[in-house]
Design a protein around this motif. Structure first.
Motif, PDB file in Angstrom:
ATOM      1  N   LEU A  42       0.832  -1.200   0.000  1.00 56.84           N
ATOM      2  CA  LEU A  42       0.000   0.000   0.000  1.00 56.84           C
ATOM      3  C   LEU A  42       0.867   1.249   0.000  1.00 56.84           C
ATOM      4  N   VAL A  43       0.564   2.177  -0.891  1.00 54.20           N
ATOM      5  CA  VAL A  43       1.300   3.435  -0.968  1.00 54.20           C
ATOM      6  C   VAL A  43       0.308   4.588  -0.934  1.00 54.20           C
ATOM      7  N   ASP A  44       0.586   5.564  -0.096  1.00 58.28           N
ATOM      8  CA  ASP A  44      -0.245   6.760   0.033  1.00 58.28           C
ATOM      9  C   ASP A  44      -0.146   7.580  -1.260  1.00 58.28           C
ATOM     10  N   ALA A  45      -1.293   7.865  -1.861  1.00 58.40           N
ATOM     11  CA  ALA A  45      -1.301   8.608  -3.133  1.00 58.40           C
ATOM     12  C   ALA A  45      -0.791  10.033  -2.975  1.00 58.40           C
ATOM     13  N   ALA A  46      -0.812  10.563  -1.759  1.00 55.79           N
ATOM     14  CA  ALA A  46      -0.338  11.925  -1.541  1.00 55.79           C
ATOM     15  C   ALA A  46       1.155  11.988  -1.245  1.00 55.79           C
ATOM     16  N   GLN A  47       1.778  10.827  -0.974  1.00 58.45           N
ATOM     17  CA  GLN A  47       3.195  10.807  -0.626  1.00 58.45           C
ATOM     18  C   GLN A  47       4.060  10.079  -1.647  1.00 58.45           C
ATOM     19  N   GLY A  48       3.484   9.123  -2.360  1.00 62.39           N
ATOM     20  CA  GLY A  48       4.241   8.389  -3.357  1.00 62.39           C
ATOM     21  C   GLY A  48       5.160   7.345  -2.752  1.00 62.39           C
ATOM     22  N   VAL A  71      -2.461   1.627  -4.718  1.00 59.51           N
ATOM     23  CA  VAL A  71      -2.405   3.048  -4.373  1.00 59.51           C
ATOM     24  C   VAL A  71      -3.620   3.361  -3.516  1.00 59.51           C
ATOM     25  N   ASN A  72      -3.376   3.860  -2.307  1.00 56.36           N
ATOM     26  CA  ASN A  72      -4.459   4.146  -1.362  1.00 56.36           C
ATOM     27  C   ASN A  72      -4.662   5.660  -1.231  1.00 56.36           C
ATOM     28  N   LYS A  73      -5.778   6.051  -0.643  1.00 54.86           N
ATOM     29  CA  LYS A  73      -6.145   7.450  -0.370  1.00 54.86           C
ATOM     30  C   LYS A  73      -6.300   8.265  -1.653  1.00 54.86           C
ATOM     31  N   ILE A  74      -6.939   7.659  -2.647  1.00 55.81           N
ATOM     32  CA  ILE A  74      -7.152   8.377  -3.911  1.00 55.81           C
ATOM     33  C   ILE A  74      -8.208   9.461  -3.766  1.00 55.81           C
ATOM     34  N   ASP A  75      -8.909   9.502  -2.611  1.00 59.73           N
ATOM     35  CA  ASP A  75      -9.939  10.509  -2.393  1.00 59.73           C
ATOM     36  C   ASP A  75      -9.370  11.843  -1.926  1.00 59.73           C
ATOM     37  N   LEU A  76      -8.084  11.878  -1.541  1.00 56.99           N
ATOM     38  CA  LEU A  76      -7.500  13.120  -1.052  1.00 56.99           C
ATOM     39  C   LEU A  76      -7.362  14.154  -2.174  1.00 56.99           C
ATOM     40  N   LYS A  77      -7.510  15.424  -1.819  1.00 55.85           N
ATOM     41  CA  LYS A  77      -7.379  16.494  -2.809  1.00 55.85           C
ATOM     42  C   LYS A  77      -5.935  16.594  -3.306  1.00 55.85           C
TER      43      LYS A  77
END
Length: 316
Positions: A42-48, A71-77
């Motif tokens: 799992l990788v945070d979409a806002a951090q890469g 890729v997780n947290k794709i809902d973040l702006k």
């Protein structure tokens, strides 16, 4: 957990182990991988992709596990979904289309992750009719239960009332066994069979399994190579000197340290003494975040605590 794509389909049993991604907890990740056949990276979409992502990926590939990039947290702006997906595809050597995009918060794409696990991750290789052989990949100490061994049953079965042998040769009677459930639940069951990942408790206060060791059926000769799994040794980056508040509290502190080591095998320790503080222990942690996790544990017994670290910003 049990998963099925349709209501009439026979459910799949999935044993999921959640591990922290920070490099300070790589020992916990390595122990968990020994009980698995595949991983969700799992990788945070806002951090890469970060250095810890690469380290955990290499750990999984070194033991031959199937890696499913997500890729997780794709809902973040601030999410850079496609950039992160490209990074994961390059790291895993797979087409970009195979990288799953999900949001655990909004549950978008969760079904696709479970389907991919069923499709890609092979079942454990196990011999149901062979004598019991189970890997102890972690231990937990609970006040009213005692030591709870987390095991991956490789062969045979184990049930309450069975007598099992530890790697050191000690024998214990099994009190209860069960499966690990979401939200920290542990449900007792009649037995754990080959391929199951679950927990085992035993009677007596001397049930202290070695993390990386095994549980075997009573009377079964241990093979010459039955030694603890050689998890990579890591040098502590943060040390803490732990001393009792009064000499009379030394036995309590010793018992508390023993329970701490059961809960986290990556903590190192040795006895030390101070002309001012008396006899105590020198605990070694993998880094400041690892030490902070255990700071609440050390507050449960009267003690004096001093830390030795190159990180001057660490709260003391």
């Amino acid at each position: 957990m049990e998963y099925s794509e349709s209501s009439g389909e026979r459910p799949w049993m999935l044993n999921l182990i959640d591990t922290p991604g920070h490099v300070d907890f790589s020992s916990e990740v390595e122990r968990s991988l020994a009980a698995c056949q595949g991983v969700l990276l799992l990788v945070d979409a806002a951090q890469g992709v970060q250095a810890q992502t690469l380290a955990n990926y290499r750990l999984a590939k070194r033991v031959g596990l199937v890696v499913i990039p997500v890729v997780n947290k794709i809902d973040l702006k601030t999410a850079a979904v496609e950039t992160t997906a490209n990074q994961l595809a390059d790291l895993c050597g797979c087409p970009k289309e195979e990288v799953l995009r999900i949001s655990a918060k909004t549950r978008v794409g969760i079904e696709s992750v479970l389907r991919r696990v069923v499709e890609r991750v092979p079942p454990p290789r196990a011999a149901p009719c062979a004598p019991l052989s189970a890997l102890v990949f972690d231990c937990i100490f609970e006040q009213h239960v005692g030591t709870v061994a987390l095991v991956a049953v490789r062969d045979g079965r184990v049930a309450p009332g069975d007598t099992v042998s530890l790697s050191g040769g000690a024998e214990h009677c099994v009190r209860a066994v069960g499966l690990l459930r979401p939200r920290g639940r542990r449900d007792p069951v009649g037995c754990l069979g080959a391929g199951h990942v679950g927990w085992v408790t035993a009677t007596g206060k001397s049930f202290y399994p070695t993390v990386g060791g095994s549980l075997r059926a009573r009377g079964v000769a241990l093979p010459p190579d039955d030694s603890p799994t050689p998890f990579a040794a890591r040098s502590p980056a943060l040390y803490a000197g732990l001393y009792p508040g009064a000499p009379a509290d030394s036995p309590k502190l010793r018992r508390a340290v023993g329970k701490l080591l059961l809960n986290d095998a990556s903590v190192s320790f040795r006895e030390e003494s101070s002309a001012v503080l008396g006899h105590g222990f020198r605990l070694g942690f993998m880094g400041p975040p690892h030490g902070r996790v255990h700071s609440t544990t050390t507050r449960r017994v009267p003690r004096r605590l001093r830390t030795h670290s190159r990180d001057r910003n660490l709260p003391r």
